[in-house]
Design a protein around this motif. Structure first.
Motif, PDB file in Angstrom:
ATOM      1  N   ARG A   1       8.287  -9.807   3.636  1.00  0.00           N
ATOM      2  CA  ARG A   1       7.765  -9.075   4.791  1.00  0.00           C
ATOM      3  C   ARG A   1       6.703  -9.921   5.499  1.00  0.00           C
ATOM      4  NH1 ARG A   1       5.503  -3.988   4.262  1.00  0.00           N
ATOM      5  NH2 ARG A   1       6.571  -3.396   6.166  1.00  0.00           N
ATOM      6  N   VAL A   2       6.964 -10.250   6.771  1.00  0.00           N
ATOM      7  CA  VAL A   2       6.115 -11.170   7.513  1.00  0.00           C
ATOM      8  C   VAL A   2       5.588 -10.498   8.778  1.00  0.00           C
ATOM      9  CG1 VAL A   2       6.038 -13.405   8.710  1.00  0.00           C
ATOM     10  CG2 VAL A   2       7.431 -13.144   6.635  1.00  0.00           C
ATOM     11  N   LEU A   3       4.294 -10.679   9.020  1.00  0.00           N
ATOM     12  CA  LEU A   3       3.660 -10.265  10.266  1.00  0.00           C
ATOM     13  C   LEU A   3       3.428 -11.516  11.088  1.00  0.00           C
ATOM     14  CD1 LEU A   3       2.179  -8.219  12.106  1.00  0.00           C
ATOM     15  CD2 LEU A   3       0.125  -8.638  10.725  1.00  0.00           C
ATOM     16  N   VAL A   4       3.974 -11.563  12.296  1.00  0.00           N
ATOM     17  CA  VAL A   4       3.815 -12.712  13.186  1.00  0.00           C
ATOM     18  C   VAL A   4       2.741 -12.368  14.207  1.00  0.00           C
ATOM     19  CG1 VAL A   4       4.947 -14.219  14.873  1.00  0.00           C
ATOM     20  CG2 VAL A   4       6.238 -13.369  12.883  1.00  0.00           C
ATOM     21  N   VAL A   5       1.701 -13.200  14.272  1.00  0.00           N
ATOM     22  CA  VAL A   5       0.608 -12.993  15.220  1.00  0.00           C
ATOM     23  C   VAL A   5       0.479 -14.273  16.037  1.00  0.00           C
ATOM     24  CG1 VAL A   5      -1.784 -12.281  15.524  1.00  0.00           C
ATOM     25  CG2 VAL A   5      -0.508 -11.505  13.500  1.00  0.00           C
ATOM     26  N   GLU A   6       0.995 -14.226  17.249  1.00  0.00           N
ATOM     27  CA  GLU A   6       1.129 -15.415  18.109  1.00  0.00           C
ATOM     28  C   GLU A   6       1.030 -14.985  19.564  1.00  0.00           C
ATOM     29  OE1 GLU A   6       1.447 -18.666  19.844  1.00  0.00           O
ATOM     30  OE2 GLU A   6       1.906 -19.001  17.728  1.00  0.00           O
ATOM     31  N   ASP A   7       0.182 -15.666  20.357  1.00  0.00           N
ATOM     32  CA  ASP A   7       0.016 -15.252  21.749  1.00  0.00           C
ATOM     33  C   ASP A   7       0.906 -16.001  22.741  1.00  0.00           C
ATOM     34  OD1 ASP A   7      -1.389 -17.649  21.657  1.00  0.00           O
ATOM     35  OD2 ASP A   7      -2.933 -16.969  23.044  1.00  0.00           O
ATOM     36  N   GLU A   8       1.604 -17.014  22.312  1.00  0.00           N
ATOM     37  CA  GLU A   8       2.553 -17.686  23.199  1.00  0.00           C
ATOM     38  C   GLU A   8       3.893 -16.967  23.059  1.00  0.00           C
ATOM     39  OE1 GLU A   8       2.648 -22.020  22.988  1.00  0.00           O
ATOM     40  OE2 GLU A   8       0.698 -21.927  21.976  1.00  0.00           O
ATOM     41  N   ALA A   9       4.282 -16.268  24.121  1.00  0.00           N
ATOM     42  CA  ALA A   9       5.442 -15.363  24.057  1.00  0.00           C
ATOM     43  C   ALA A   9       6.713 -16.058  23.578  1.00  0.00           C
ATOM     44  CB  ALA A   9       5.664 -14.707  25.413  1.00  0.00           C
ATOM     45  N   LEU A  10       7.011 -17.225  24.100  1.00  0.00           N
ATOM     46  CA  LEU A  10       8.242 -17.916  23.721  1.00  0.00           C
ATOM     47  C   LEU A  10       8.213 -18.334  22.250  1.00  0.00           C
ATOM     48  CD1 LEU A  10      10.989 -18.894  24.601  1.00  0.00           C
ATOM     49  CD2 LEU A  10       9.932 -21.003  25.402  1.00  0.00           C
ATOM     50  N   VAL A  11       7.079 -18.841  21.793  1.00  0.00           N
ATOM     51  CA  VAL A  11       6.944 -19.235  20.386  1.00  0.00           C
ATOM     52  C   VAL A  11       7.099 -18.003  19.495  1.00  0.00           C
ATOM     53  CG1 VAL A  11       5.363 -20.181  18.650  1.00  0.00           C
ATOM     54  CG2 VAL A  11       5.507 -21.239  20.914  1.00  0.00           C
ATOM     55  N   ALA A  12       6.451 -16.897  19.888  1.00  0.00           N
ATOM     56  CA  ALA A  12       6.534 -15.662  19.098  1.00  0.00           C
ATOM     57  C   ALA A  12       7.972 -15.165  19.019  1.00  0.00           C
ATOM     58  CB  ALA A  12       5.635 -14.590  19.716  1.00  0.00           C
TER      59      ALA A  12
ATOM     60  N   ASP B   1      11.999  -9.965   6.684  1.00  0.00           N
ATOM     61  CA  ASP B   1      11.758  -8.694   7.351  1.00  0.00           C
ATOM     62  C   ASP B   1      10.501  -8.877   8.204  1.00  0.00           C
ATOM     63  OD1 ASP B   1      11.424  -6.026   8.104  1.00  0.00           O
ATOM     64  OD2 ASP B   1      10.627  -5.425   6.158  1.00  0.00           O
ATOM     65  N   ILE B   2      10.640  -8.813   9.517  1.00  0.00           N
ATOM     66  CA  ILE B   2       9.503  -8.978  10.408  1.00  0.00           C
ATOM     67  C   ILE B   2       8.862  -7.608  10.617  1.00  0.00           C
ATOM     68  CG2 ILE B   2       8.708  -9.793  12.663  1.00  0.00           C
ATOM     69  CD1 ILE B   2       9.893 -11.972  10.770  1.00  0.00           C
ATOM     70  N   VAL B   3       7.653  -7.439  10.117  1.00  0.00           N
ATOM     71  CA  VAL B   3       6.925  -6.175  10.215  1.00  0.00           C
ATOM     72  C   VAL B   3       6.591  -5.892  11.669  1.00  0.00           C
ATOM     73  CG1 VAL B   3       4.807  -4.973   9.550  1.00  0.00           C
ATOM     74  CG2 VAL B   3       5.995  -6.440   7.894  1.00  0.00           C
ATOM     75  N   ALA B   4       6.084  -6.904  12.376  1.00  0.00           N
ATOM     76  CA  ALA B   4       5.743  -6.799  13.792  1.00  0.00           C
ATOM     77  C   ALA B   4       5.482  -8.197  14.324  1.00  0.00           C
ATOM     78  CB  ALA B   4       4.522  -5.915  14.008  1.00  0.00           C
ATOM     79  N   THR B   5       5.567  -8.329  15.639  1.00  0.00           N
ATOM     80  CA  THR B   5       5.182  -9.553  16.317  1.00  0.00           C
ATOM     81  C   THR B   5       4.159  -9.152  17.366  1.00  0.00           C
ATOM     82  OG1 THR B   5       7.336 -10.560  15.928  1.00  0.00           O
ATOM     83  CG2 THR B   5       5.989 -11.536  17.661  1.00  0.00           C
ATOM     84  N   LEU B   6       2.940  -9.681  17.220  1.00  0.00           N
ATOM     85  CA  LEU B   6       1.810  -9.246  18.030  1.00  0.00           C
ATOM     86  C   LEU B   6       1.096 -10.444  18.646  1.00  0.00           C
ATOM     87  CD1 LEU B   6       0.407  -6.929  15.235  1.00  0.00           C
ATOM     88  CD2 LEU B   6       1.812  -6.194  17.165  1.00  0.00           C
ATOM     89  N   ASP B   7       0.309 -10.165  19.695  1.00  0.00           N
ATOM     90  CA  ASP B   7      -0.448 -11.252  20.324  1.00  0.00           C
ATOM     91  C   ASP B   7      -1.946 -10.971  20.411  1.00  0.00           C
ATOM     92  OD1 ASP B   7      -0.491  -9.323  22.310  1.00  0.00           O
ATOM     93  OD2 ASP B   7       0.133 -10.674  23.915  1.00  0.00           O
ATOM     94  N   ARG B   8      -2.391  -9.877  19.805  1.00  0.00           N
ATOM     95  CA  ARG B   8      -3.796  -9.488  19.919  1.00  0.00           C
ATOM     96  C   ARG B   8      -4.413  -9.251  18.538  1.00  0.00           C
ATOM     97  NH1 ARG B   8      -5.335  -8.229  24.806  1.00  0.00           N
ATOM     98  NH2 ARG B   8      -6.914  -6.742  24.110  1.00  0.00           N
TER      99      ARG B   8
END
Length: 143
Positions: A12-23, A36-43
């Motif tokens: 289970r991975v949480l992705v926290v990245e503010d560059e939309a394309l990279v995220a 399993d991606i828990v969420a992809t967030l930028d804040r």
């Protein structure tokens, strides 16, 4: 003989990245690799909320510079919640060794991201990884 893939410790991975394309790319690549991606967030605020209410996150994949602040704040919260952190950033912060399992320098090929996650899993299993991807620093005591 049937060969089976070893069960992952990190699922289970949480992705926290503010560059939309990279995220977007990271989320889809990791999902295709079986995570399993828990969420992809930028804040920062959104990441802190997920960490507080979502137990069982195995890894926080974290950029340092986010839309509303520093990834260090997210790393502190994840570390306190006993979640592993992998910084993915252009420059690894000085506090990284105390808060994270490792740091992967951007830009990186997708195979290096998988290799970094595999290296963290190896340390969690008590095994010293044989080879680390280029641009990856593994902090064994934090893993």
């Amino acid at each position: 003989m049937i060969f089976r893939r070893k069960k992952r410790r990190i699922e289970r991975v949480l992705v926290v990245e503010d560059e939309a394309l990279v995220a977007f790319d990271t989320e889809h690549f990791l999902r295709d690799a079986g995570f399993d991606i828990v969420a992809t967030l930028d804040r920062v605020a959104d990441a802190l909320a997920i960490i507080a209410r979502e137990p069982g996150i195995d890894l926080v994949l974290l950029d340092l510079h986010l839309a509303d602040g520093s990834g260090i704040d997210v790393a502190r919260a994840a570390h306190a919640a006993e979640m592993h952190v992998l910084f993915v950033t252009g420059s690894c912060p000085g506090e990284a060794q105390a808060l994270a399992a490792g740091c992967l320098a951007k830009p990186y090929p997708q195979r290096d991201l998988l290799a970094a996650i595999d290296a963290i899993e190896s340390v969690l299993d008590g095994v010293v990884p044989k080879k680390l991807p280029q641009g990856f620093s593994l902090f064994r005591k934090a893993a």
